[in-house]
Scaffold this active site. Structure first.
Site, short mmCIF file in Angstrom:
data_model
loop_
_atom_site.label_atom_id
_atom_site.label_comp_id
_atom_site.label_asym_id
_atom_site.label_seq_id
_atom_site.Cartn_x
_atom_site.Cartn_y
_atom_site.Cartn_z
N ASN A 7 0.93 -1.37 -0.26
CA ASN A 7 -0.15 -0.06 -0.09
C ASN A 7 0.93 1.29 -0.07
OD1 ASN A 7 -2.07 2.06 0.55
ND2 ASN A 7 -2.81 1.14 2.23
N ARG A 88 -2.32 -2.07 -3.46
CA ARG A 88 -3.87 -1.47 -3.47
C ARG A 88 -3.66 -0.23 -4.35
NH1 ARG A 88 -5.22 3.14 0.56
NH2 ARG A 88 -7.51 3.17 0.10
N HIS A 177 -13.16 1.90 0.10
CA HIS A 177 -13.08 0.92 1.24
C HIS A 177 -13.56 -0.38 0.63
CE1 HIS A 177 -13.54 4.03 4.67
NE2 HIS A 177 -12.10 3.85 4.40
N ASN A 208 -10.91 6.31 10.79
CA ASN A 208 -10.65 7.51 10.58
C ASN A 208 -11.39 7.94 9.17
OD1 ASN A 208 -9.66 9.91 11.28
ND2 ASN A 208 -7.69 9.42 11.01
N ARG A 238 -13.82 14.54 8.08
CA ARG A 238 -14.42 14.74 6.66
C ARG A 238 -15.89 14.92 7.21
NH1 ARG A 238 -12.61 9.96 3.02
NH2 ARG A 238 -10.77 9.62 4.59
N ARG A 282 -11.07 8.35 20.11
CA ARG A 282 -10.86 8.17 21.47
C ARG A 282 -10.70 9.49 22.08
NH1 ARG A 282 -5.92 4.23 20.30
NH2 ARG A 282 -5.96 5.78 18.66
N GLU A 331 -14.08 -1.85 15.55
CA GLU A 331 -13.43 -3.29 16.32
C GLU A 331 -13.39 -3.00 17.53
OE1 GLU A 331 -9.65 -3.53 13.84
OE2 GLU A 331 -10.78 -3.37 12.25
N ASN A 332 -12.89 -1.81 17.99
CA ASN A 332 -12.62 -1.51 19.35
C ASN A 332 -13.65 -0.89 20.19
OD1 ASN A 332 -9.84 -2.39 19.15
ND2 ASN A 332 -9.69 -0.69 17.60
N GLU A 379 -7.18 -5.29 4.96
CA GLU A 379 -7.09 -5.13 3.35
C GLU A 379 -5.77 -5.78 2.68
OE1 GLU A 379 -6.62 -0.87 2.91
OE2 GLU A 379 -8.97 -0.70 2.60
#
Ligand code: AMP
Length: 400
Positions: A7, A88, A177, A208, A238, A282, A331-332, A379
């Protein structure tokens, strides 16, 4: 067989070398600040992380150093062990509908499509050319972020503006994505012991960048990002979708040109713009806990928009079998998942709070009509799988 996933950014190069088909990771890492004063290389082998300052000036130097690292650590004995390199590529336009073997024509097309992704496609080309120059015998494969969404129907991907804008300039929804939405939907089928061809899935990529994808029978049928990754949900910096008429109004009121306003919508909005604190979830969550009102508002805005899209995509597909959470936040953050899913009882969604708090893979109660899954984004693995599948069918020698 070994496959490398790459990537490339304008000043970075992320890499991961896999043994295939076992999918074990041999080494992963990143070169950062390429072209700047103090470039660094960070890599992990067998769980051991190393960070070094390096003397490199461009992507080609980074590839030389990577090859040296692989040989000196005996991760490979010969370059010929790496059969393919998957790259990618952010924007494949309407042209690339799947992963593709790279030749000069394909490089030219990726360069041509840079008008739709001015920051990302030229960086991918730099990465591709660096590897093609240093490892000419490995098969190079481009894996496009947009390709998975090429299955959307015209009534979904077209904007209701005069049709000539599509005909002449290809203005349409592309979606992004895609590599990760594709990966997690396949993983969901595997985890649920089902076939993706029999499932309706909503994949929520909350990082993000944020996008949601409706996947019907394994195919992307709708997604929240559009012509660019600015569209759709609220993100770190964004805005997501706004009424386009606010753009000239903002220009007039602040005496800022169009580039300045676009920069505000891309870089100063979202969590950062509303909370005034940070683009990082966070930090905003922490401030909200301590009673910071705009941080609390930012969280509410983020969550309500996600519910809005999930609801829309359930209606769009006439049902949903599984909702997936992926990306750093998905995920978190048990709090985010709980807030979204606790308000969907009308759909038969029943979250198991205990499993959710433990970040388990399956977080639904046994009688939940909709399965709820937490699947880490990967990915790189999807890129390696695509490159491996292509290389199994075709070697570079046959291709040339
Ligand atoms: P990504 O772009 O997928 O790397 O995700 C970045 C986002 O994930 C940032 O907003 C982080 O604050 C968020 N994130 C990362 N780790 C956690 C965590 N443990 N809990 C909540 N959010 C997290």
């Amino acid at each position: 067989m070994k496959i490398m996933a790459i990537n490339a950014g304008s000043s970075s190069l992320k890499f991961q070398l896999f043994n295939m088909p076992s999918e074990t990771v041999i080494i992963k890492g990143i070169f950062e600040r390429i072209g700047f004063e103090t470039p660094e290389m960070i890599y992990t082998i067998d769980g051991k992380k190393t960070k070094e300052k390096v003397s490199i000036f461009n992507h080609g130097d980074a590839v030389d150093l990577l090859i040296h690292l692989l040989l000196s650590n005996h991760l490979i004995e010969d370059l010929s062990e790496i059969k393919a390199i998957g790259h990618r590529v952010a924007q494949g336009g309407s042209y690339f509908k799947s992963a593709t073997v790279i030749d000069d024509f394909v490089v030219g097309k990726i360069e041509e499509l840079a008008e739709f992704a001015p920051l990302h496609n030229p960086a991918s080309v730099q990465g591709i050319q660096a590897f093609m120059g240093k490892m000419p015998d490995a098969l190079s494969v481009a894996v496009f972020d947009t390709a998975f969404h090429q299955t959307m129907a015209p009534e979904t991907y077209l904007y209701p503006i005069p049709y000539e804008f599509f005909q002449k300039y290809n203005i349409r929804k592309f979606g992004f994505h895609g590599t990760n939405h594709h990966y997690v939907s396949k993983e969901a089928a595997r985890i649920l012991n089902s076939r993706i061809e029999n499932m309706k899935v909503i994949s929520c990529h909350l990082g993000n960048g944020v996008s949601i994808c409706a996947i019907d029978h394994g195919k992307s049928v709708n997604t929240s990002m559009g012509f660019t990754p600015l569209a759709g949900l609220m993100m770190g910096t964004r805005s997501g979708t706004v009424d386009p008429s606010i753009v000239p109004y903002m220009m007039e009121k602040t005496r800022t040109d169009i580039h300045g306003i676009l920069s505000i919508l891309n870089k100063k909005s979202g969590f950062l713009g509303i909370s005034g604190i940070s683009n990082d979830y966070r930090d905003v969550e922490e401030a909200a806990k301590w009673g910071h009102e705009r941080a609390q508002l930012a969280l509410k805005m983020f969550l309500s928009r996600i519910r809005e899209y999930i609801g829309a995509y359930v209606a769009f597909m006439d049902g949903v079998d599984a909702i997936i959470f992926t990306g750093g936040i998905g995920e978190n953050s048990a709090v985010v998942r709980n807030d979204i899913l606790s308000n969907m009882t009308y759909l038969g969604v029943r979250i198991d709070k205990d499993l959710n708090n433990r970040n388990a893979i399956s977080i639904h109660q046994p009688d939940s009509k909709v399965k709820l899954l937490v699947i880490p984004a990967n990915e790189e693995l999807m890129i390696a799988r695509e490159a491996w599948c292509i290389s199994e069918r075709q070697t570079v020698a046959e291709f040339k």
